[in-house]
Design a protein around this motif. Structure first.
Motif, short mmCIF file in Angstrom:
data_model
loop_
_atom_site.label_atom_id
_atom_site.label_comp_id
_atom_site.label_asym_id
_atom_site.label_seq_id
_atom_site.Cartn_x
_atom_site.Cartn_y
_atom_site.Cartn_z
N GLY A 130 0.75 -1.18 0.00
CA GLY A 130 0.10 -0.05 0.09
C GLY A 130 0.87 1.25 -0.06
N GLY B 177 -1.64 0.66 -4.95
CA GLY B 177 -1.71 0.44 -3.64
C GLY B 177 -1.94 1.69 -2.77
N ASN C 51 -2.95 -6.20 -3.01
CA ASN C 51 -2.26 -5.45 -4.06
C ASN C 51 -0.75 -5.73 -4.27
#
Length: 255
Positions: A13, A18, A90
C-alpha cells in the motif's frame, strides 16, 4: 461516506496502485492499514497524509510471501484499528524475461509474492471474516492473467493463478457473507511497469489500446473502492477489467 466504520488492510500500500487504493478507501471513510515490505518512509508519509485529511491509518510492515507475516499483519490491523472488514491484495513484483533466459528465481519469486501473497493474506483474514459473518476481498490482478505477452510468462502465470483463486474463494466463502472479486488493470504508469509505459515502447503500446491512453492509478483505485463498498453487494467471483479496452482487441502481444 459509504465505508464509514470499516477497516481495510491494503498490501503493497505504500506506492503505485496500492497507495491510490489507500487514499480512495480513506476518503470514503475507511480506516486503513498500509502494508509495506521495504518502503517504510513512503508508507508513513501516506499515513500522515490520511490522518491530516481527518482519516485513520497505520503503517504495517510485512512480507506477503511469508504466511507468518500475513497472519501478523491481519492480527495487528485488528488490534490497532479495532477490526477488519476489507482486504485488498495488491502487493506484487515483476521479473520480466523471455522464457529461454528466465531463471528459476525469476519464476519462483514472482509466484511467491503475486499468488502466494494473495493466498497467505486471504487465509489469514478468513477466520475473522467468517466469525463476523461478513468481509470483502479485492484482488488486484492484471489483464496479463487472461492474455499472453512477450516476456511476461511468469507474471502472467501468477496473475492467472490469482484469477482462478478469486473464483474458487468466492464460491467457498459466499455462505459466510464474504465477497471475493478481482480488478484486472491494463497498463497503468507505476514503477512496476515503467519499462513498458515510458519512451518509444510506451508510445507503441498506447497505439494498441482502443482508448489510446494508460489508466491513472486513481481510476484503478476507484474500481477497487467500488468492489469494496455496498454498491457491489451482489458481486462475487467477478474479474473486472480496467484496461481502456485493451482486452477487446487482437494484438501481437509485443510492444
Amino acid at each position: 461516506m459509504k465505508l464509514a466504520g470499516q477497516v481495510a488492510l491494503v498490501t503493497g500500500g505504500s506506492r503505485g496502485i496500492g497507495a491510490a487504493v489507500c487514499r480512495a478507501l480513506a476518503a470514503d471513510g475507511a480506516a486503513v492499514a498500509v502494508n509495506y515490505r521495504a518502503s517504510e518512509g513512503p508508507a508513513k508519509e501516506l499515513v500522515r497524509a490520511i490522518e491530516q485529511a481527518g482519516g485513520r491509518a497505520v503503517a504495517i510492515a510485512g512480507d506477503v510471501a511469508e504466511a507468518a507475516d500475513a497472519a501478523a499483519m491481519a492480527a495487528r490491523t485488528i488490534d490497532e484499528l479495532g477490526g477488519l472488514d476489507i482486504l485488498v491484495n495488491n502487493a506484487g513484483i515483476a521479473r520480466d524475461a523471455l522464457i529461454y533466459h528466465m531463471g528459476m528465481d525469476d519464476w519462483l519469486d514472482t509466484m511467491k509474492v503475486n499468488f502466494g501473497g494473495v493466498f497467505h493474506c486471504t487465509k489469514a483474514v478468513l477466520p475473522h471474516f467468517m466469525a463476523q459473518g461478513s468481509g470483502v476481498v479485492v484482488n488486484v490482478s492484471s489483464v496479463m492473467g487472461e492474455r499472453g505477452w512477450i516476456g511476461e510468462s511468469n507474471y502472467a502465470a501468477s496473475k492467472g493463478a490469482v484469477n482462478a483463486f478469486t473464483r474458487c474463494c468466492a464460491m467457498e466463502s459466499a455462505r459466510f457473507g464474504i465477497r471475493v472479486n478481482a480488478v484486472l488493470p491494463g497498463f497503468s504508469p507505476t514503477e512496476l511497469v515503467a519499462g513498458l509505459t515510458e519512451g518509444e515502447t510506451g508510445r507503441s503500446i498506447r497505439k494498441q489500446i482502443p482508448m489510446r491512453r494508460f489508466g491513472p492509478v486513481e481510476q484503478i483505485a476507484e474500481v477497487v473502492r467500488f468492489l469494496a463498498g455496498p454498491e457491489s453487494a451482489y458481486m462475487t467471483g467477478a474479474l473486472v477489467n480496467v484496461d481502456g479496452g485493451a482486452m477487446t482487441a487482437l494484438g501481437l502481444g509485443r510492444p
